[in-house]
Design a protein around this motif. Structure first.
Motif, PDB file in Angstrom:
ATOM      1  N   PRO A   4       0.842  -1.203   0.000  1.00  0.00           N
ATOM      2  CA  PRO A   4       0.000   0.000   0.000  1.00  0.00           C
ATOM      3  C   PRO A   4       0.873   1.247   0.000  1.00  0.00           C
ATOM      4  N   HIS A   5       0.575   2.176  -0.882  1.00  0.00           N
ATOM      5  CA  HIS A   5       1.254   3.473  -0.867  1.00  0.00           C
ATOM      6  C   HIS A   5       0.267   4.483  -0.301  1.00  0.00           C
ATOM      7  N   ALA A   6       0.318   4.640   1.007  1.00  0.00           N
ATOM      8  CA  ALA A   6      -0.615   5.512   1.711  1.00  0.00           C
ATOM      9  C   ALA A   6      -0.157   6.961   1.639  1.00  0.00           C
ATOM     10  N   HIS A   7      -1.124   7.872   1.618  1.00  0.00           N
ATOM     11  CA  HIS A   7      -0.837   9.302   1.613  1.00  0.00           C
ATOM     12  C   HIS A   7      -1.651   9.959   2.707  1.00  0.00           C
ATOM     13  N   ALA A   8      -1.147  11.064   3.249  1.00  0.00           N
ATOM     14  CA  ALA A   8      -1.869  11.776   4.300  1.00  0.00           C
ATOM     15  C   ALA A   8      -3.246  12.219   3.827  1.00  0.00           C
ATOM     16  N   THR A   9      -3.350  12.558   2.548  1.00  0.00           N
ATOM     17  CA  THR A   9      -4.653  12.808   1.942  1.00  0.00           C
ATOM     18  C   THR A   9      -5.135  11.480   1.390  1.00  0.00           C
ATOM     19  N   ALA A  10      -6.124  10.880   2.013  1.00  0.00           N
ATOM     20  CA  ALA A  10      -6.470   9.470   1.781  1.00  0.00           C
ATOM     21  C   ALA A  10      -6.702   9.135   0.319  1.00  0.00           C
ATOM     22  N   ASN A  11      -7.382  10.013  -0.415  1.00  0.00           N
ATOM     23  CA  ASN A  11      -7.711   9.649  -1.796  1.00  0.00           C
ATOM     24  C   ASN A  11      -6.523   9.764  -2.745  1.00  0.00           C
ATOM     25  N   ARG A  12      -5.345  10.111  -2.208  1.00  0.00           N
ATOM     26  CA  ARG A  12      -4.121  10.114  -3.021  1.00  0.00           C
ATOM     27  C   ARG A  12      -3.314   8.824  -2.818  1.00  0.00           C
ATOM     28  N   SER A  13      -3.910   7.837  -2.209  1.00  0.00           N
ATOM     29  CA  SER A  13      -3.257   6.549  -1.969  1.00  0.00           C
ATOM     30  C   SER A  13      -3.535   5.582  -3.114  1.00  0.00           C
ATOM     31  N   PHE A  14      -2.644   4.624  -3.293  1.00  0.00           N
ATOM     32  CA  PHE A  14      -2.864   3.600  -4.319  1.00  0.00           C
ATOM     33  C   PHE A  14      -2.111   2.339  -3.925  1.00  0.00           C
ATOM     34  N   TRP A  15      -2.361   1.247  -4.641  1.00  0.00           N
ATOM     35  CA  TRP A  15      -1.749  -0.052  -4.382  1.00  0.00           C
ATOM     36  C   TRP A  15      -0.684  -0.375  -5.429  1.00  0.00           C
ATOM     37  N   GLU A  16       0.411  -0.981  -4.990  1.00  0.00           N
ATOM     38  CA  GLU A  16       1.414  -1.523  -5.911  1.00  0.00           C
ATOM     39  C   GLU A  16       1.330  -3.045  -5.847  1.00  0.00           C
ATOM     40  N   ILE A  17       1.096  -3.662  -7.001  1.00  0.00           N
ATOM     41  CA  ILE A  17       0.870  -5.107  -7.093  1.00  0.00           C
ATOM     42  C   ILE A  17       2.009  -5.723  -7.883  1.00  0.00           C
ATOM     43  N   ASN A  18       2.860  -6.465  -7.192  1.00  0.00           N
ATOM     44  CA  ASN A  18       4.032  -7.090  -7.787  1.00  0.00           C
ATOM     45  C   ASN A  18       3.790  -8.605  -7.843  1.00  0.00           C
ATOM     46  N   THR A  19       3.968  -9.205  -9.016  1.00  0.00           N
ATOM     47  CA  THR A  19       3.625 -10.613  -9.212  1.00  0.00           C
ATOM     48  C   THR A  19       4.864 -11.424  -9.541  1.00  0.00           C
ATOM     49  N   ALA A  20       4.881 -12.667  -9.058  1.00  0.00           N
ATOM     50  CA  ALA A  20       6.024 -13.557  -9.222  1.00  0.00           C
ATOM     51  C   ALA A  20       6.205 -13.975 -10.679  1.00  0.00           C
ATOM     52  N   SER A  21       7.374 -14.531 -10.960  1.00  0.00           N
ATOM     53  CA  SER A  21       7.727 -14.973 -12.315  1.00  0.00           C
ATOM     54  C   SER A  21       7.028 -16.277 -12.670  1.00  0.00           C
ATOM     55  N   HIS A  22       6.899 -16.510 -13.981  1.00  0.00           N
ATOM     56  CA  HIS A  22       6.358 -17.790 -14.425  1.00  0.00           C
ATOM     57  C   HIS A  22       7.450 -18.744 -14.896  1.00  0.00           C
ATOM     58  N   ILE A  23       8.707 -18.428 -14.628  1.00  0.00           N
ATOM     59  CA  ILE A  23       9.763 -19.411 -14.886  1.00  0.00           C
ATOM     60  C   ILE A  23      10.247 -20.014 -13.563  1.00  0.00           C
ATOM     61  N   ASP A  24      10.100 -19.285 -12.480  1.00  0.00           N
ATOM     62  CA  ASP A  24      10.506 -19.750 -11.163  1.00  0.00           C
ATOM     63  C   ASP A  24       9.286 -20.137 -10.331  1.00  0.00           C
ATOM     64  N   GLY A  32      -1.273 -12.510  -2.055  1.00  0.00           N
ATOM     65  CA  GLY A  32      -1.823 -13.398  -3.072  1.00  0.00           C
ATOM     66  C   GLY A  32      -3.243 -13.069  -3.444  1.00  0.00           C
ATOM     67  N   ASN A  33      -4.195 -13.859  -2.935  1.00  0.00           N
ATOM     68  CA  ASN A  33      -5.613 -13.652  -3.223  1.00  0.00           C
ATOM     69  C   ASN A  33      -6.161 -12.625  -2.243  1.00  0.00           C
ATOM     70  N   THR A  34      -6.471 -11.447  -2.743  1.00  0.00           N
ATOM     71  CA  THR A  34      -6.801 -10.334  -1.856  1.00  0.00           C
ATOM     72  C   THR A  34      -7.977  -9.527  -2.365  1.00  0.00           C
ATOM     73  N   GLU A  35      -8.562  -8.783  -1.423  1.00  0.00           N
ATOM     74  CA  GLU A  35      -9.406  -7.643  -1.759  1.00  0.00           C
ATOM     75  C   GLU A  35      -8.692  -6.421  -1.221  1.00  0.00           C
ATOM     76  N   LEU A  36      -8.317  -5.513  -2.112  1.00  0.00           N
ATOM     77  CA  LEU A  36      -7.564  -4.310  -1.750  1.00  0.00           C
ATOM     78  C   LEU A  36      -8.504  -3.119  -1.831  1.00  0.00           C
ATOM     79  N   LEU A  37      -8.806  -2.515  -0.704  1.00  0.00           N
ATOM     80  CA  LEU A  37      -9.727  -1.376  -0.690  1.00  0.00           C
ATOM     81  C   LEU A  37      -8.969  -0.064  -0.772  1.00  0.00           C
ATOM     82  N   LEU A  38      -9.578   0.911  -1.409  1.00  0.00           N
ATOM     83  CA  LEU A  38      -9.005   2.257  -1.450  1.00  0.00           C
ATOM     84  C   LEU A  38     -10.127   3.262  -1.597  1.00  0.00           C
ATOM     85  N   PRO A  39      -9.897   4.505  -1.186  1.00  0.00           N
ATOM     86  CA  PRO A  39     -10.957   5.504  -1.239  1.00  0.00           C
ATOM     87  C   PRO A  39     -11.375   5.807  -2.672  1.00  0.00           C
TER      88      PRO A  39
END
Length: 598
Positions: free
Chosen positions: A501-521, A589-596
């Motif tokens: 989560p990239h949270a910001h003091a102003t809530a609606n300026r926050s967003f999620w960073e979603i990093n996914t694993a490789s399909h060779i490893d 992994g399997n998530t529900e990510l909420l944001l304003p």
């Protein structure tokens, strides 16, 4: 069901199979084993969703990791010793993450689906016989060479088949609108690898072999115990750890494979292995090109050469290509003769773009897969594209073209990104934090895609684009947080499942960073993402990990394309040096990510 409309230490969680781990924040009491600090605790006043079962769907559908996932027998950790066959285990739990916005009760009945898509990343379609490969570094680190690498084409095709079978998303019922592959689509920046990747994605016949068309000429029949020799009785280092003997493996690995191609549109994002030989060597180097297409291959390097090269790779010292060329020159007399092949030639950014624009690879579209003829002017590899009504995607080029595995953005692209974000934001903030109103904007939810994630974007000079300074992950996060319409930044490169989560003091300026694993490893995951409007001042991003269509447990004597795809996964779970942490925690992994809701 929604209404369809417009680093590596694994934290262990106690959970019941299929149950959701729910709460307004990861620091909440419903998730035992949580490490202290880092993520903000939920307020006692925030509503907490009750645990609920994983969503049920009507057949037919392609299974996701909500229903079942591959595992070692008894749930043993990977890397814990010996070779073990895979089994089908319980599904991974659904974790509700409320660090950026509290989950509100009843949202399941209110929500409207906005878009569903699938992310592939780090496929690393690889020509394992390429002379530019540095398998000999395995003498220093076991994970420098993977026993499963010869099966990357079969594995990629099986992943395509799985997406074609998915049906609707598990949380909204909306089918995926597109696939985006977020870089390192190939491994060696080789022209033939690019052809294989584009064919796997768009459909057609692939012969995963180079050099002599009659037989394999890589390290796995070299007679060197450093590598797993599946076909013969050599007591190599891997067999001593339990890796099996599989007669006929190498012959099967180079047999033709036919891909059905994706039945939905797909987009392409460039990674460092797509842009640079080996993912880090200098491009357009005539000596490296000559070696790549030539008839000499080093299977082992004695003395201090591997140590010097490993040190250069580990520390990021430059020029790394000089170290590699020194090794190739010094040990050339010890190289083995193989069949030369012009198709192994490293491709340029211009050739990468032109190949995507080739009508042979249009498949389910769009033509160019995000790139257009205009991108050939200046070899630009970044673009925006319509995702759904009211949603746009932005694909970035985070590579260093002069040669480095880390990422960054050049100033021209950063300014383009700022303009593009502003064009789809009626309200945002300038660099000094002052509110800006843009009445001419076409308001849209924004999804940003790149290969590198924020921790692996670092500033360093780029000789290929020396006229402009570079910008790192911290600067990119700061820019994205100025625009409340940014929902998520989706990326790869790290070969780890990680959601931040990239949270910001102003809530609606926050967003999620979603990093996914490789399909060779290990763990061989791709990710489905569903974006919904909860109609209560919040949005939710549902992320669901998916595996390829290959059975979790095949027969090691089954050397069909399906059998090879199963082996591809199983070998990765048993590869020497593999670490459990690559799979991430349940909260990655399997998530529900909420944001304003902005």
């Amino acid at each position: 069901m929604a209404r369809t409309g417009p680093h590596l230490d694994r934290r262990r969680f106690l959970f019941t199979s299929g149950a959701a781990i729910a709460g307004s924040g990861l620091a909440g009491p419903l998730i035992p084993g949580q490490r202290p600090g880092g993520l903000p605790a939920a307020s006692a006043a925030e509503p907490v969703a009750a645990p609920r079962p994983a969503p049920k769907r009507a057949a037919p559908y392609g299974r996701t990791t909500l229903e079942t996932t591959a595992q070692l027998p008894g749930g043993a950790a990977v890397g814990s010793g010996g070779y073990r066959r895979l089994v089908s285990g319980p599904g991974r739990p659904l974790v509700v993450r409320g660090e950026l916005a509290a989950p509100r009760s009843g949202r399941e009945d209110r929500r409207t689906a906005l878009v569903c898509f699938v992310q592939f990343t780090d496929l690393h379609v690889v020509d394992v016989q390429s002379p530019l490969r540095t398998e000999y570094l395995r003498a220093r680190t076991a994970s420098s060479w993977r026993p499963q690498e010869a099966l990357s084409v079969a594995g990629a095709v099986s992943l395509v088949e799985q997406v074609n079978a998915l049906g609707g998303g598990p949380h909204t019922g909306r089918p995926p609108a597109f696939v985006i592959s977020t870089g390192d689509n190939v491994d060696n920046n080789s022209s033939i690898e690019l052809e294989w990747f584009l064919t796997a994605m768009s459909g057609g016949r692939i012969v995963p072999n180079t050099g002599d068309p009659r037989f394999y000429e890589g390290v796995q029949n070299s007679g060197l115990p450093l590598y797993w020799h599946p076909d013969d009785a050599l007591r190599d280092n891997d067999k001593k750890l339990g890796m099996p003997r599989i007669p006929g493996f190498l012959e099967a690995a180079i047999r033709p494979v036919t891909s059905p191609g994706l039945r939905i549109p797909w987009y392409s994002t460039v990674g460092n292995h797509d842009d640079l030989p080996g993912g880090c060597w200098a491009p357009d180097d005539p000596e490296l090109t000559e070696f790549a297409i030539g008839s000499r291959k080093l299977y082992a390097v004695p003395g201090s050469g591997p140590a010097a090269l490993a040190q250069a790779l580990r520390t990021g010292d430059d020029p790394k290509s000089g170290v590699l060329k020194g090794i190739l020159s010094s040990y050339a007399p010890k190289a083995r003769t193989i069949a030369a092949d012009e198709r192994r030639k490293p491709f340029t950014p211009h050739e990468y773009l032109a190949a995507h624009l080739d009508p042979r690879y249009t498949g389910a579209g769009p033509a160019g897969h995000g790139y257009t003829e205009d991108h050939l002017d200046g070899d630009r590899m970044y673009y925006s594209f319509p995702v759904a009504e009211g949603v746009i995607g932005i694909s970035l080029d985070t590579t260093y073209r002069s040669g480095h595995y880390e990422g960054s953005l050049d100033t021209g692209q950063l300014l383009w990104l700022e303009r593009t974000l502003a064009a789809h934001s009626s309200r945002y903030h300038d660099a000094d934090g002052r509110p800006v109103r843009n009445t001419a904007a076409d308001d849209a939810r924004i999804l940003v895609f790149s290969h590198h994630n924020s921790p692996t974007m670092r500033r360093r000079p780029d000789a290929a684009r020396s006229e402009e300074p570079r910008h790192d992950g911290e600067e990119l996060v700061a820019l994205l947080s100025r625009f409340p319409n940014v929902v998520a930044w989706v990326n790869g490169h790290s070969h780890i499942n990680k959601i931040t989560p990239h949270a910001h003091a102003t809530a609606n300026r926050s967003f999620w960073e979603i990093n996914t694993a490789s399909h060779i490893d290990y763990p061989h995951h791709a990710r489905m993402v569903e974006l919904v409007d909860n109609h209560d001042g919040t949005l939710s991003l549902f992320t669901t990990l998916i595996e390829s269509s290959a059975p979790h447990r095949g027969d090691v004597s089954d050397l069909s394309a399906v059998g090879l795809a199963s082996l591809y996964r199983e070998l990765s779970y048993n590869a020497p040096g593999v670490t459990e942490g690559l799979a991430g925690t349940p909260a990655d992994g399997n998530t529900e990510l909420l944001l304003p809701h902005a």
